[in-house]
Structure formats: C-alpha cells, structure tokens
Write a protein that holds these residues in place. Structure first.
Motif, PDB file in Angstrom:
ATOM      1  N   ARG A   1      -3.611   7.207   6.352  1.00  9.38           N
ATOM      2  CA  ARG A   1      -5.019   7.521   6.579  1.00  9.38           C
ATOM      3  C   ARG A   1      -5.637   6.587   7.610  1.00  9.38           C
TER       4      ARG A   1
ATOM      5  N   PRO B   1       0.825  -1.213   0.000  1.00  9.44           N
ATOM      6  CA  PRO B   1       0.000   0.000   0.000  1.00  9.44           C
ATOM      7  C   PRO B   1       0.858   1.262   0.000  1.00  9.44           C
TER       8      PRO B   1
ATOM      9  N   ALA C   1      -6.695   3.477   7.122  1.00  6.59           N
ATOM     10  CA  ALA C   1      -7.726   2.575   6.594  1.00  6.59           C
ATOM     11  C   ALA C   1      -7.470   1.149   7.048  1.00  6.59           C
TER      12      ALA C   1
ATOM     13  N   GLN D   1       0.617   7.208   1.735  1.00  6.52           N
ATOM     14  CA  GLN D   1      -0.512   8.059   2.091  1.00  6.52           C
ATOM     15  C   GLN D   1      -1.752   7.232   2.427  1.00  6.52           C
ATOM     16  N   ASP D   2      -1.904   6.048   1.805  1.00  9.98           N
ATOM     17  CA  ASP D   2      -3.021   5.174   2.131  1.00  9.98           C
ATOM     18  C   ASP D   2      -2.856   4.591   3.533  1.00  9.98           C
ATOM     19  N   ARG D   3      -1.639   4.244   3.902  1.00  8.75           N
ATOM     20  CA  ARG D   3      -1.385   3.692   5.240  1.00  8.75           C
ATOM     21  C   ARG D   3      -1.586   4.746   6.300  1.00  8.75           C
TER      22      ARG D   3
END
Length: 96
Positions: A81, A74, A83, A77-79
């Motif tokens: 956040r 991932p 999620a 920036q996805d980590r």
C-alpha cells in the motif's frame, strides 16, 4: 565416521503443490515435518537444479503471514500500500 551436513533451517523451504512453505521446526532426513501453515508431510530431497523443472514455486501466503507476525515484519499487503514509503518520501522531500 559419518558425514554431517549443516543446514540453516530458516533457508529450507519445502515445496508442496507448487507453493514453498516455511518450517515450524528443524528438518531431519526422513522425518515428518510441519509447516507454519499446518501442513504435515515426509521430507524428501532433490538437487536444487531440479527445483524449477516443472513450475516455479510460489510462496505460501499463510506461512508468510505467520512468519512476518512472529518476527514483527509488516505484512506484505501493508507494504504494498506504500504506507511506509510515503513517510520516507515525505522525509526526503523535507530534507531537500
């Protein structure tokens, strides 16, 4: 007889303008190399003790994105956040 130094190419991170990069291939002494973000340069070697004498190198964002996409990791920036963390927290709460 000649000396052989075994190097893990995934552990070699050239520093250019204060950013460390990932290599797109195997590095040989004096050879021109290309990073994952497309920068080309000639390799020079210094002792590890001199790595931080001027400034602490930071990771190249473009190399990081390319590496993560190629390896199914991932994006940073996805980590950040959270999620993935939310799902783990919810699973942990259900277990209690």
């Amino acid at each position: 007889m000649s000396a052989v130094i075994y190097v893990d190419p995934q552990a070699v991170h050239p520093v250019i303008n204060g950013e460390w990069h990932r290599l797109a291939g195997v590095l040989r002494p004096g050879q021109e190399f290309t990073t994952l973000c497309g920068i080309s340069d000639i390799a020079t070697f210094l002792p590890l003790s001199e790595r931080r004498t001027r400034e602490v190198p930071r990771q190249c964002d473009s190399c990081d994105v390319t590496y993560r996409r190629d390896h199914g990791i991932p994006l940073q920036q996805d980590r950040l956040r959270g999620a993935d963390l939310r799902g783990r927290r919810q699973q942990a709460m259900k277990a209690l």
